[in-house]
Design an enzyme around this catalytic site. Structure first.
Site, mmCIF file in Angstrom:
data_model
loop_
_atom_site.group_PDB
_atom_site.id
_atom_site.type_symbol
_atom_site.label_atom_id
_atom_site.label_comp_id
_atom_site.label_asym_id
_atom_site.label_seq_id
_atom_site.Cartn_x
_atom_site.Cartn_y
_atom_site.Cartn_z
ATOM 1 N N ASP A 143 0.814 -1.222 0.000
ATOM 2 C CA ASP A 143 0.000 0.000 0.000
ATOM 3 C C ASP A 143 0.844 1.267 0.000
ATOM 4 O O ASP A 143 0.427 2.299 0.530
ATOM 5 C CB ASP A 143 -0.963 0.028 1.209
ATOM 6 C CG ASP A 143 -1.761 -1.254 1.315
ATOM 7 O OD1 ASP A 143 -2.245 -1.718 0.267
ATOM 8 O OD2 ASP A 143 -1.889 -1.794 2.424
ATOM 9 N N GLN A 202 2.349 -5.805 -3.316
ATOM 10 C CA GLN A 202 2.604 -5.914 -1.868
ATOM 11 C C GLN A 202 3.897 -5.154 -1.520
ATOM 12 O O GLN A 202 4.231 -4.221 -2.219
ATOM 13 C CB GLN A 202 2.674 -7.386 -1.412
ATOM 14 C CG GLN A 202 1.327 -8.103 -1.431
ATOM 15 C CD GLN A 202 0.920 -8.591 -2.805
ATOM 16 O OE1 GLN A 202 1.693 -9.245 -3.489
ATOM 17 N NE2 GLN A 202 -0.293 -8.290 -3.209
ATOM 18 N N LYS A 218 2.341 2.246 -5.172
ATOM 19 C CA LYS A 218 3.054 1.789 -6.383
ATOM 20 C C LYS A 218 2.249 2.079 -7.651
ATOM 21 O O LYS A 218 2.799 2.488 -8.663
ATOM 22 C CB LYS A 218 3.339 0.282 -6.287
ATOM 23 C CG LYS A 218 4.268 -0.088 -5.144
ATOM 24 C CD LYS A 218 4.391 -1.578 -4.979
ATOM 25 C CE LYS A 218 3.157 -2.251 -4.438
ATOM 26 N NZ LYS A 218 2.803 -1.949 -3.046
ATOM 27 N N GLY A 224 -4.106 -4.086 -4.557
ATOM 28 C CA GLY A 224 -5.072 -3.079 -4.983
ATOM 29 C C GLY A 224 -4.280 -1.842 -5.354
ATOM 30 O O GLY A 224 -3.856 -1.090 -4.481
ATOM 31 N N HIS A 225 -4.010 -1.676 -6.624
ATOM 32 C CA HIS A 225 -3.200 -0.527 -7.060
ATOM 33 C C HIS A 225 -4.123 0.606 -7.499
ATOM 34 O O HIS A 225 -4.888 0.466 -8.446
ATOM 35 C CB HIS A 225 -2.236 -0.962 -8.177
ATOM 36 C CG HIS A 225 -1.153 -1.866 -7.672
ATOM 37 N ND1 HIS A 225 -0.193 -2.428 -8.468
ATOM 38 C CD2 HIS A 225 -0.874 -2.295 -6.422
ATOM 39 C CE1 HIS A 225 0.620 -3.159 -7.723
ATOM 40 N NE2 HIS A 225 0.224 -3.096 -6.479
HETATM 41 P P1 IMP Z 1 -2.619 -12.753 1.291
HETATM 42 O O1 IMP Z 1 -1.514 -12.409 0.374
HETATM 43 O O2 IMP Z 1 -3.961 -12.323 0.806
HETATM 44 O O3 IMP Z 1 -2.614 -14.187 1.714
HETATM 45 O O4 IMP Z 1 -2.393 -11.927 2.660
HETATM 46 C C1 IMP Z 1 -1.261 -12.127 3.483
HETATM 47 C C2 IMP Z 1 -0.901 -10.843 4.230
HETATM 48 O O5 IMP Z 1 -0.440 -9.883 3.283
HETATM 49 C C3 IMP Z 1 -2.081 -10.181 4.950
HETATM 50 O O6 IMP Z 1 -1.576 -9.525 6.093
HETATM 51 C C4 IMP Z 1 -2.574 -9.148 3.948
HETATM 52 O O7 IMP Z 1 -3.232 -8.074 4.578
HETATM 53 C C5 IMP Z 1 -1.252 -8.714 3.338
HETATM 54 N N1 IMP Z 1 -1.404 -8.238 1.967
HETATM 55 C C6 IMP Z 1 -1.597 -8.976 0.856
HETATM 56 N N2 IMP Z 1 -1.656 -8.196 -0.232
HETATM 57 C C7 IMP Z 1 -1.499 -6.940 0.198
HETATM 58 C C8 IMP Z 1 -1.434 -5.684 -0.473
HETATM 59 O O8 IMP Z 1 -1.517 -5.568 -1.696
HETATM 60 N N3 IMP Z 1 -1.242 -4.588 0.327
HETATM 61 C C9 IMP Z 1 -1.091 -4.690 1.668
HETATM 62 N N4 IMP Z 1 -1.128 -5.845 2.334
HETATM 63 C C10 IMP Z 1 -1.334 -6.964 1.607
#
Ligand code: IMP
Length: 423
Positions: A13, A224, A16, A40-41
């Site tokens: 977040d 991420q 990017k 979520g970009h």
């Molecule tokens: P997952 O990738 O959905 O399994 O989530 C694993 C961890 O990564 C969790 O704490 C999510 O909140 C975090 N996470 C996954 N994708 C994002 C992102 O794009 N932005 C921020 N946190 C993320």
């Protein structure tokens, strides 16, 4: 022509999407290399806000080809929704958007497995976005996954059915009750696969090799952040892919020697969504102000993000692991109005002061040590030139540059494309 790389240095977040959108005019190809619809970009221009999950953030520019690389995991259902949202822009999607045959597919049962796994963990849950990311990468490394290229084979539905049946028996193993209607999920899935199959599938590593030979400019877009990396993040509270620079090599088939600039994006403070350690997290009015002014809600899940001061120990670690060559500081405008700013420059760890990220950064092991700096009152959101930035913000930036030993080339002062100051 070498490949430039853009990635997040914190817990995701960082902004990017906005920066890729700003930089795209300089590139022929924008290539996503890992993650999936957990991302979520967010992009804002012409008074509109757009959130992309799987589609690269260069999609709105006429000049750029957008590539979904082999390291990405694709949920056809979410992908179709993204495409539906793009319809009004009249983009030539078949030409502008290319998909690697080696990218893995997220099946409806991957999402169910994610939910069952999280529910069974109780308080120890990861805080996953529940998009099926972890189970899909598990099937990839377990050599059971279904790839985009498989959709071109006549027996792909048999492969699908056998993996689905396996997943259903696995869901029953979990000590969690998950309600689902498989018929509905599959109807939606097969309809979305039909749409996905209308897109252009390619052998993307070969495409990128030829593009480099033809002197095309390429930007690899990470998702991420580095502290969510499967190896270098705050395990197990991480995502399931390599979010650091190495992920661009494995997720696109680009050689390490072909990486040129590494753009590291960070927020002027820190946020995290989901569970896991966060040494500089604030539980007071300052944290609430950052959340409110920064509109800190997940772009994918809508969950409120946890907020805290900038953690330079963690940021330095991310800069090193990625070999960052240029920094971009986002959301400087959110800190306007704070009388005093704090930056964590070291930790007390096992009774000793350290300035590197140790194995355990849970609250019981770490006490952050802060350096205090003077804040600034001016509203930055209308500023367009570096010369307009308040003195105390320049002092803040220069302090960070000295600590991180990398120049900060862009300061973002708002979500819109135009609110971007080059230094
Ligand atoms: P997952 O990738 O959905 O399994 O989530 C694993 C961890 O990564 C969790 O704490 C999510 O909140 C975090 N996470 C996954 N994708 C994002 C992102 O794009 N932005 C921020 N946190 C993320």
């Amino acid at each position: 022509m070498a490949v430039d790389l853009l990635l997040g240095l914190q817990w995701g977040d960082e902004g990017k999407g906005k920066i890729v959108d700003v930089l795209t005019k300089d590139y022929n190809i924008i290539a996503r290399f890992q993650g999936g619809p957990n991302a979520g970009h967010t992009l804002e221009f012409d008074g509109h806000k757009h959130v992309l999950h799987t589609i690269p953030s260069g999609i709105f520019h006429d000049n750029a080809i957008n590539l979904v690389g082999n390291g990405v995991v694709i949920d056809p259902v979410i992908f179709k929704k993204e495409l539906d949202n793009l319809k009004k822009f009249d983009l030539d999607i078949q030409k502008k958007l290319l998909i690697s045959r080696k990218a893995h597919l997220i099946l409806p049962t991957h999402r169910l497995l994610d939910a069952a796994s999280e529910a069974s963990k109780g308080k120890a849950k990861i805080g996953s976005t529940l998009k099926g990311i972890g189970p899909t990468y598990m099937d990839k490394t377990g050599r059971n996954g279904i790839r985009v290229g498989d959709l071109e084979l006549t027996d792909w539905k048999d492969r699908y059915a056998s993996l689905r049946d396996k997943h259903i028996s696995m869901i029953d193993f979990y000590d969690a009750k998950i309600d689902y209607n498989l018929d509905e999920l599959e109807t939606e899935f097969f309809a979305a696969v039909k749409v996905l199959k209308t897109l252009t599938f390619i052998d993307s590593e070969e495409y990128l090799y030829q593009a480099q030979k033809a002197e095309k400019t390429i930007l690899a877009e990470g998702a991420q952040g580095s502290l969510l990396d499967i190896d270098f993040g705050t395990y197990p509270f991480v995502t399931s892919s390599t979010t650091t620079a190495a992920g661009a090599c494995t997720g696109l088939g680009v050689a390490p020697t072909d990486i040129n600039e590494v753009f590291g994006i960070f927020k002027a403070y820190t946020t995290r969504v989901g569970s896991g350690p966060f040494p500089t997290e604030l539980f007071d009015e300052d944290g609430a102000t950052m959340g409110r002014v920064g509109n800190e809600f997940g772009a994918t899940t809508g969950r409120p993000r946890r907020c805290g001061w900038l953690d330079l120990v963690a940021l330095k670690y991310a800069v090193r692991v990625n070999g960052v060559t240029q920094l971009m500081m986002m959301k400087g405008d959110v800190l306007s109005g704070f009388k005093t700013l704090k930056v964590c420059t070291a930790y007390i760890y096992q009774g000793k002061e350290i300035d590197h990220l140790p194995y355990n950064i849970e609250p019981e092991n770490i006490e952050p040590i802060y350096t205090e700096m003077k804040g600034w009152a001016a509203d930055l959101t209308g500023m367009t030139e570096a010369s307009q930035l308040p003195e105390n913000l320049n002092t803040y930036i220069e302090f960070l540059e000295k600590e991180l030993e990398v120049p900060i080339k862009i300061v973002s002062v708002g979500p819109d494309r135009t609110q971007t100051i080059k230094r």
